[in-house]
Design a protein around this motif. Structure first.
Motif, PDB file in Angstrom:
ATOM      1  N   MET A   1      22.437  55.210  71.874  1.00 44.33           N
ATOM      2  CA  MET A   1      23.274  55.968  70.962  1.00 44.33           C
ATOM      3  C   MET A   1      22.401  56.636  69.910  1.00 44.33           C
ATOM      4  SD  MET A   1      26.359  54.809  68.456  1.00 44.33           S
ATOM      5  CE  MET A   1      27.665  55.238  69.568  1.00 44.33           C
ATOM      6  N   ALA A   2      22.767  57.826  69.508  1.00 50.03           N
ATOM      7  CA  ALA A   2      22.026  58.561  68.486  1.00 50.03           C
ATOM      8  C   ALA A   2      22.365  58.017  67.109  1.00 50.03           C
ATOM      9  CB  ALA A   2      22.395  60.037  68.552  1.00 50.03           C
ATOM     10  N   SER A   3      21.435  58.176  66.182  1.00 50.47           N
ATOM     11  CA  SER A   3      21.694  57.807  64.795  1.00 50.47           C
ATOM     12  C   SER A   3      21.143  58.903  63.893  1.00 50.47           C
ATOM     13  CB  SER A   3      21.051  56.463  64.458  1.00 50.47           C
ATOM     14  OG  SER A   3      19.644  56.559  64.542  1.00 50.47           O
ATOM     15  N   LEU A   4      21.755  59.054  62.742  1.00 42.43           N
ATOM     16  CA  LEU A   4      21.332  60.071  61.795  1.00 42.43           C
ATOM     17  C   LEU A   4      20.079  59.594  61.072  1.00 42.43           C
ATOM     18  CD1 LEU A   4      21.955  62.762  60.358  1.00 42.43           C
ATOM     19  CD2 LEU A   4      23.274  61.426  58.708  1.00 42.43           C
ATOM     20  N   ASP A   5      19.029  60.381  61.146  1.00 40.51           N
ATOM     21  CA  ASP A   5      17.776  60.037  60.483  1.00 40.51           C
ATOM     22  C   ASP A   5      17.650  60.760  59.156  1.00 40.51           C
ATOM     23  OD1 ASP A   5      15.230  58.882  60.171  1.00 40.51           O
ATOM     24  OD2 ASP A   5      14.269  60.604  61.105  1.00 40.51           O
ATOM     25  N   TYR A   6      17.954  62.053  59.149  1.00 43.70           N
ATOM     26  CA  TYR A   6      17.930  62.800  57.893  1.00 43.70           C
ATOM     27  C   TYR A   6      18.753  64.068  57.995  1.00 43.70           C
ATOM     28  CZ  TYR A   6      14.143  65.516  60.073  1.00 43.70           C
ATOM     29  OH  TYR A   6      13.383  66.276  60.923  1.00 43.70           O
ATOM     30  N   VAL A   7      19.087  64.604  56.825  1.00 46.47           N
ATOM     31  CA  VAL A   7      19.782  65.869  56.675  1.00 46.47           C
ATOM     32  C   VAL A   7      18.873  66.742  55.830  1.00 46.47           C
ATOM     33  CG1 VAL A   7      21.763  66.999  55.595  1.00 46.47           C
ATOM     34  CG2 VAL A   7      22.066  64.815  56.786  1.00 46.47           C
ATOM     35  N   ILE A   8      18.743  68.014  56.201  1.00 55.01           N
ATOM     36  CA  ILE A   8      17.923  68.944  55.423  1.00 55.01           C
ATOM     37  C   ILE A   8      18.814  70.065  54.905  1.00 55.01           C
ATOM     38  CG2 ILE A   8      16.025  70.607  55.450  1.00 55.01           C
ATOM     39  CD1 ILE A   8      14.733  68.908  57.646  1.00 55.01           C
ATOM     40  N   LEU A   9      18.729  70.323  53.619  1.00 54.42           N
ATOM     41  CA  LEU A   9      19.419  71.450  53.006  1.00 54.42           C
ATOM     42  C   LEU A   9      18.393  72.516  52.669  1.00 54.42           C
ATOM     43  CD1 LEU A   9      21.720  69.563  50.467  1.00 54.42           C
ATOM     44  CD2 LEU A   9      22.326  70.452  52.735  1.00 54.42           C
ATOM     45  N   TYR A  10      18.739  73.773  52.901  1.00 55.78           N
ATOM     46  CA  TYR A  10      17.885  74.889  52.505  1.00 55.78           C
ATOM     47  C   TYR A  10      18.244  75.242  51.069  1.00 55.78           C
ATOM     48  CZ  TYR A  10      16.760  74.974  57.369  1.00 55.78           C
ATOM     49  OH  TYR A  10      16.331  74.603  58.616  1.00 55.78           O
ATOM     50  N   VAL A  11      17.237  75.259  50.206  1.00 58.67           N
ATOM     51  CA  VAL A  11      17.473  75.404  48.769  1.00 58.67           C
ATOM     52  C   VAL A  11      16.581  76.489  48.183  1.00 58.67           C
ATOM     53  CG1 VAL A  11      18.178  72.986  48.577  1.00 58.67           C
ATOM     54  CG2 VAL A  11      15.798  73.607  48.140  1.00 58.67           C
ATOM     55  N   ASP A  12      16.987  76.991  47.019  1.00 59.39           N
ATOM     56  CA  ASP A  12      16.221  78.021  46.332  1.00 59.39           C
ATOM     57  C   ASP A  12      15.125  77.456  45.438  1.00 59.39           C
ATOM     58  OD1 ASP A  12      17.669  80.189  47.421  1.00 59.39           O
ATOM     59  OD2 ASP A  12      19.282  79.829  45.978  1.00 59.39           O
ATOM     60  N   ASP A  13      15.299  76.223  44.951  1.00 63.78           N
ATOM     61  CA  ASP A  13      14.363  75.640  43.995  1.00 63.78           C
ATOM     62  C   ASP A  13      14.268  74.140  44.267  1.00 63.78           C
ATOM     63  OD1 ASP A  13      13.415  74.318  41.603  1.00 63.78           O
ATOM     64  OD2 ASP A  13      13.868  76.136  40.469  1.00 63.78           O
ATOM     65  N   LEU A  14      13.135  73.683  44.775  1.00 69.22           N
ATOM     66  CA  LEU A  14      12.982  72.273  45.139  1.00 69.22           C
ATOM     67  C   LEU A  14      13.202  71.350  43.944  1.00 69.22           C
ATOM     68  CD1 LEU A  14       9.882  72.222  47.537  1.00 69.22           C
ATOM     69  CD2 LEU A  14      12.283  71.875  48.130  1.00 69.22           C
ATOM     70  N   GLU A  15      12.590  71.649  42.808  1.00 63.18           N
ATOM     71  CA  GLU A  15      12.690  70.761  41.649  1.00 63.18           C
ATOM     72  C   GLU A  15      14.126  70.676  41.136  1.00 63.18           C
ATOM     73  OE1 GLU A  15      11.776  67.769  39.638  1.00 63.18           O
ATOM     74  OE2 GLU A  15      10.199  68.708  40.841  1.00 63.18           O
ATOM     75  N   ARG A  16      14.828  71.811  41.110  1.00 60.09           N
ATOM     76  CA  ARG A  16      16.225  71.818  40.662  1.00 60.09           C
ATOM     77  C   ARG A  16      17.083  70.953  41.585  1.00 60.09           C
ATOM     78  NH1 ARG A  16      19.400  77.384  41.016  1.00 60.09           N
ATOM     79  NH2 ARG A  16      19.267  76.789  43.190  1.00 60.09           N
ATOM     80  N   SER A  17      16.881  71.078  42.894  1.00 52.78           N
ATOM     81  CA  SER A  17      17.657  70.279  43.843  1.00 52.78           C
ATOM     82  C   SER A  17      17.321  68.800  43.738  1.00 52.78           C
ATOM     83  CB  SER A  17      17.420  70.771  45.273  1.00 52.78           C
ATOM     84  OG  SER A  17      17.943  72.073  45.410  1.00 52.78           O
ATOM     85  N   LEU A  18      16.040  68.485  43.615  1.00 54.48           N
ATOM     86  CA  LEU A  18      15.649  67.079  43.444  1.00 54.48           C
ATOM     87  C   LEU A  18      16.282  66.486  42.193  1.00 54.48           C
ATOM     88  CD1 LEU A  18      11.879  67.071  44.433  1.00 54.48           C
ATOM     89  CD2 LEU A  18      13.744  65.861  45.579  1.00 54.48           C
ATOM     90  N   SER A  19      16.254  67.219  41.100  1.00 52.32           N
ATOM     91  CA  SER A  19      16.844  66.729  39.850  1.00 52.32           C
ATOM     92  C   SER A  19      18.330  66.465  40.019  1.00 52.32           C
ATOM     93  CB  SER A  19      16.628  67.732  38.721  1.00 52.32           C
ATOM     94  OG  SER A  19      15.264  67.866  38.447  1.00 52.32           O
ATOM     95  N   PHE A  20      19.040  67.401  40.660  1.00 52.98           N
ATOM     96  CA  PHE A  20      20.473  67.239  40.874  1.00 52.98           C
ATOM     97  C   PHE A  20      20.764  66.006  41.716  1.00 52.98           C
ATOM     98  CE2 PHE A  20      24.259  67.806  43.461  1.00 52.98           C
ATOM     99  CZ  PHE A  20      25.210  68.099  42.498  1.00 52.98           C
ATOM    100  N   TYR A  21      20.106  65.842  42.842  1.00 53.64           N
ATOM    101  CA  TYR A  21      20.408  64.722  43.733  1.00 53.64           C
ATOM    102  C   TYR A  21      19.890  63.395  43.188  1.00 53.64           C
ATOM    103  CZ  TYR A  21      22.727  67.627  47.061  1.00 53.64           C
ATOM    104  OH  TYR A  21      23.644  68.470  47.653  1.00 53.64           O
ATOM    105  N   ARG A  22      18.854  63.413  42.392  1.00 53.36           N
ATOM    106  CA  ARG A  22      18.446  62.177  41.707  1.00 53.36           C
ATOM    107  C   ARG A  22      19.542  61.747  40.744  1.00 53.36           C
ATOM    108  NH1 ARG A  22      12.643  64.496  40.624  1.00 53.36           N
ATOM    109  NH2 ARG A  22      11.482  63.654  42.379  1.00 53.36           N
ATOM    110  N   LEU A  23      20.100  62.703  39.994  1.00 50.74           N
ATOM    111  CA  LEU A  23      21.205  62.403  39.080  1.00 50.74           C
ATOM    112  C   LEU A  23      22.418  61.911  39.862  1.00 50.74           C
ATOM    113  CD1 LEU A  23      22.724  62.595  36.291  1.00 50.74           C
ATOM    114  CD2 LEU A  23      23.284  64.933  36.956  1.00 50.74           C
ATOM    115  N   LEU A  24      22.770  62.619  40.919  1.00 50.06           N
ATOM    116  CA  LEU A  24      23.939  62.284  41.721  1.00 50.06           C
ATOM    117  C   LEU A  24      23.826  60.895  42.337  1.00 50.06           C
ATOM    118  CD1 LEU A  24      26.598  63.478  43.080  1.00 50.06           C
ATOM    119  CD2 LEU A  24      25.119  63.968  45.017  1.00 50.06           C
ATOM    120  N   LEU A  25      22.684  60.595  42.929  1.00 47.50           N
ATOM    121  CA  LEU A  25      22.524  59.378  43.714  1.00 47.50           C
ATOM    122  C   LEU A  25      21.788  58.252  43.003  1.00 47.50           C
ATOM    123  CD1 LEU A  25      21.500  61.162  47.018  1.00 47.50           C
ATOM    124  CD2 LEU A  25      23.753  60.233  46.439  1.00 47.50           C
ATOM    125  N   GLY A  26      21.204  58.543  41.846  1.00 42.12           N
ATOM    126  CA  GLY A  26      20.445  57.517  41.145  1.00 42.12           C
ATOM    127  C   GLY A  26      19.163  57.142  41.856  1.00 42.12           C
TER     128      GLY A  26
END
Length: 124
Positions: A1-26
């Motif tokens: 059976m397959a399992s999800l290893d990762y999801v990739i989002l295409y983003v405009d600014d790596l640092e902005r996205s990292l900051s957002f998801y760090r805040l969101l997910l802790g």
């Protein structure tokens, strides 16, 4: 059976996205290169690929590549309040859904939809 290893989002600014998801997910820390960053979660990895570098990877633009991410949380209302206070744009909710989730939908800095949900009894 397959399992999800990762999801990739295409983003405009790596640092902005990292900051957002760090805040969101802790989540603290990240693996990173010039065009890619990754957060390691308990059950998978969440990656961010710089949109301007997508043609090198895909052979085409990443425009039009939409996504929604769903994260299960303990308290949807508390998370919605926390994120709203931090200036995150809430799209809908918190609401009880007939399919058995209490949800809040929000938008990340690149316009991807993020859903936070807690499982609840299904409606009849």
């Amino acid at each position: 059976m397959a399992s999800l290893d990762y999801v990739i989002l295409y983003v405009d600014d790596l640092e902005r996205s990292l900051s957002f998801y760090r805040l969101l997910l802790g989540v603290v820390g990240a693996r990173r290169s010039e065009t890619y960053a990754e957060l390691v979660l308990e059950n998978c990895r969440l990656g961010f690929y710089l949109r301007e570098a997508a043609p090198d990877l895909l052979g085409r633009s990443s425009e039009g590549s939409g996504a929604e991410l769903l994260f299960l949380v303990e308290d949807v209302d508390a998370e919605a309040d926390r994120l709203r206070s931090a200036g995150v744009r809430i799209l809908s909710g918190p609401l009880d859904r007939p399919w058995g989730h209490r949800t809040v939908h929000l938008e990340d800095p690149d316009g991807h939809v993020v859903e936070l949900a807690r499982e609840i009894p299904r409606s009849s």
